[in-house]
Enzyme design. Structure first.
Site, short mmCIF file in Angstrom:
data_model
loop_
_atom_site.label_atom_id
_atom_site.label_comp_id
_atom_site.label_asym_id
_atom_site.label_seq_id
_atom_site.Cartn_x
_atom_site.Cartn_y
_atom_site.Cartn_z
N ASP A 89 -5.35 -3.20 -6.81
CA ASP A 89 -6.36 -2.31 -6.21
C ASP A 89 -5.99 -0.84 -6.40
O ASP A 89 -6.19 -0.02 -5.50
CB ASP A 89 -6.51 -2.59 -4.71
CG ASP A 89 -6.82 -4.04 -4.40
OD1 ASP A 89 -7.38 -4.73 -5.26
OD2 ASP A 89 -6.48 -4.49 -3.29
N GLN A 123 0.84 -1.20 0.00
CA GLN A 123 0.00 0.00 0.00
C GLN A 123 0.88 1.25 0.00
O GLN A 123 1.64 1.50 0.94
CB GLN A 123 -0.93 0.02 1.22
CG GLN A 123 -1.98 -1.06 1.22
CD GLN A 123 -1.56 -2.29 1.98
OE1 GLN A 123 -0.38 -2.60 2.08
NE2 GLN A 123 -2.53 -3.01 2.53
N GLN A 150 0.57 -0.44 -5.87
CA GLN A 150 -0.66 -0.78 -5.15
C GLN A 150 -1.25 0.47 -4.51
O GLN A 150 -0.54 1.27 -3.91
CB GLN A 150 -0.36 -1.82 -4.06
CG GLN A 150 -1.60 -2.29 -3.30
CD GLN A 150 -1.32 -3.47 -2.38
OE1 GLN A 150 -0.32 -4.15 -2.53
NE2 GLN A 150 -2.22 -3.71 -1.45
N ASP A 151 -2.58 0.62 -4.66
CA ASP A 151 -3.32 1.71 -4.01
C ASP A 151 -2.88 3.10 -4.49
O ASP A 151 -2.71 4.01 -3.69
CB ASP A 151 -3.17 1.63 -2.49
CG ASP A 151 -3.88 0.43 -1.89
OD1 ASP A 151 -4.42 -0.38 -2.67
OD2 ASP A 151 -3.87 0.29 -0.67
N ARG A 156 -12.00 -6.04 -7.91
CA ARG A 156 -12.51 -6.96 -6.90
C ARG A 156 -13.22 -6.12 -5.84
O ARG A 156 -12.92 -4.92 -5.66
CB ARG A 156 -11.39 -7.80 -6.29
CG ARG A 156 -10.26 -7.04 -5.61
CD ARG A 156 -9.28 -8.00 -4.97
NE ARG A 156 -8.18 -7.29 -4.32
CZ ARG A 156 -7.40 -7.84 -3.38
NH1 ARG A 156 -7.62 -9.08 -2.98
NH2 ARG A 156 -6.41 -7.14 -2.85
#
Length: 566
Positions: A403, A359, A381-382, A471
């Site tokens: 994500d 993250q 990520q993120d 997701r």
């Protein structure tokens, strides 16, 4: 994603009240509305049962409305006020309980920060609830209906403040202590979301008849805004502002330049220069250069317009992350906006932690009515955290792996390029991870007229690494991908289950009018009960004009927008 997600949505009471009063449409100016409200009579028990019908916590709802129901002349505004005031009381109680939870920083720095953030989250929730009560008090019956979406967005955010608070805490001991003090507050806020979502039906229960001879309606103004290519939340002054900036004729309030040719050498110093009680747009020009600094625009600095010399020219960068540094997700953001009315144009926001940082946010915003134009968001990520409330992104580039577009806000990304990177070995790619938690909530994520492509490093191995459209982070996640071009590397099943959850049984994953080799929906994951290829009429609900009510706020920023389908 997961336990490390931390959020601190911040909107001051003064700003909230100001925004609400600004959107209220006063239909009756001769006192007829007040007289109509006075004459409304309702059978209390039947009324309470009807109002509480959509809620999940009915006993708490009926208890909330007992007092107001005893007054036969209570109006819809009285019922809405009772619902919001009850939530406010319990959020205040939750704040008091959370203030008693203390974590020794020397022994557990992560949870110390998480619990302290919880206290701030609940404090911001109190501000927003107080502002909502003031808005309801100020509105007549017609005005109450006109601002339904605004109130719903705020109630949805208040609920997200609370759940994000508990999401972020790792230790079961501290999580349990905070959750127990927050139980009543989350139930009553959950009820408030569902009741406000059905406000029009409530007005029907009271036989409210809205006049048809409105002098100038919000709908009419939305059409005017669409005619000129700008959303209505952008006022004429802001449209001129962006036009001047595009033409090189804008005179900013402050200039930032690393070479000393501006007033400041850092963006932080420019943000700090925001004058107290400033009215209007505060304009910051950031000249080309790489600015290695973490920037936070706090809630006391609304309506900032910051612009640079273009993508890959004006760059804000950092490398804070959870995976290596054990920093909570919110605090990893290279650039964070916590104020309403924020606009950015022609800048790159970057987090260089790489996939090993897990993250690591490049940009986050929980400021209501955020608008980003011609910007690049670069991370793994993120990357892009649409944390809370209404947000609009247009003509942007968004890079990431897992994500990398996520949040709990009301977000539309339009005419943008979404570029998927190569993740760590044995990792997969998921473009989106929405966090909607209440089915009737205002929030969700829409990708409209975008293209999803692999970057140069992923391209040679794009079929070896699984890449999904998204997701579901939370049970009621809403993700809409429409009129977009999907590359050949998108997995036929489209969507990936969230490990250890049943979110795939309750979330909504919609597609409409997509093209490209990845757009074939025949192989979409059958475990997703809420997957659907929607019609044009259904897709229209997720356009900027309807989903964000963009006509009510985007014109004020000057960013062009497509209100409907292409």
């Amino acid at each position: 994603m997961g336990a490390a997600k931390i959020a601190v949505p911040i909107v001051s009471l003064l700003l909230v009240v100001g925004v609400v009063i600004g959107v209220i449409v006063v239909i009756k100016s001769n006192g007829e509305g007040a007289e109509e409200a006075k004459n409304l009579k309702t059978p209390s028990t039947k009324m309470v049962n009807s109002i509480c019908g959509p809620t999940d916590f009915k006993e708490a709802c009926t208890t909330t409305l007992e007092t107001v129901a005893k007054n036969a002349s209570s109006t819809p505004s009285d019922y809405i006020r009772a619902v919001v005031e009850a939530a406010l009381k319990e959020v205040n109680n939750a704040l008091l309980a959370t203030n008693k939870v203390n974590v020794d920083k020397s022994k557990d720095e992560y949870d110390h920060v998480a619990v302290e953030d919880c206290k701030h989250l609940l404090d911001y929730a109190v501000d927003m609830l107080q502002g909502s009560i003031a808005a309801v008090k100020a509105a007549d019956l017609a005005g109450l209906q006109e601002q339904q979406h605004e109130l719903l967005s705020w109630m949805t955010a208040v609920y997200a403040f609370q759940t994000t608070c508990t999401d972020q805490i790792k230790s079961p001991e501290y999580k349990s202590a905070v959750e127990s003090g927050m139980l009543n507050a989350t139930q009553l806020t959950h009820n408030a979301v569902n009741i406000v979502a059905e406000l029009t039906e409530m007005l029907k229960l009271f036989n409210v008849k809205l006049p048809t001879n409105k002098p100038v309606t919000l709908s009419q103004r939305r059409l005017l805004a669409l005619k000129y290519g700008f959303p209505y939340w952008f006022g004429s002054g802001d449209r001129r502002l962006l036009a001047q900036q595009a033409a090189g004729q804008l005179v900013p309030n402050v200039v930032v330049a690393k070479d000393g040719s501006g007033k400041y050498k850092t963006i932080n110093d420019a943000v700090k220069a925001y004058p107290p009680k400033f009215n209007g747009r505060f304009v910051i020009y950031v000249k080309a250069g790489v600015y290695d600094e973490q920037v936070i625009v706090d809630k006391k600095k609304p309506n900032i317009f910051i612009y640079g010399d273009g993508i890959a020219k004006t760059i804000v960068t950092g490398k804070k992350n959870f995976g290596i540094m054990n920093i909570g997700t919110m605090h990893t953001a290279t650039f964070a906006n916590e104020a309403p009315g924020f606009i950015a144009r022609g800048m790159t926001f970057r987090n260089e932690a790489g996939p090993q940082g897990h993250q690591a946010v490049a940009f986050r915003s929980q400021g209501d009515k955020t608008a980003m134009f011609d910007c690049s968001f670069e991370g793994s990520q993120d990357t892009l955290y649409y944390q809370n409330l209404k947000q609009f992104y247009r003509n942007c580039r968004i890079y990431g792996t897992v994500d990398f577009i996520f949040g709990k806000g009301d977000c539309v990304i339009q005419d943008s390029q979404i570029i998927v990177r190569k993740p760590l070995p044995n990792q997969f790619n998921t473009v989106t991870a929405d966090g909607r938690e209440i089915k009737r909530g205002s929030n969700g994520l829409v990708l409209h007229h975008c293209s999803i492509v692999p970057d140069d490093y992923l391209w040679p191995v794009r079929f070896e690494i699984q890449t999904f459209l998204g997701r579901p982070w939370k049970a009621e996640a809403l993700t809409v991908v429409m009129q977009s071009t999907l590359g050949d590397f998108i997995r036929p099943e489209g969507y990936k289950l969230w490990d250890g959850s049943t979110n795939h049984k309750t979330c909504l994953m919609y597609e409409h009018g997509n093209t490209g080799p990845g757009a074939n929906t025949k192989g979409r994951n059958k475990e997703f009960s809420g997957f659907k290829v929607i019609s044009a009429a259904e897709a229209a609900k997720y356009t900027a004009g309807q989903f964000l009510r963009a006509g009510e706020w985007l014109p004020q920023t000057g960013v062009p927008v497509q209100m409907g389908l292409y």
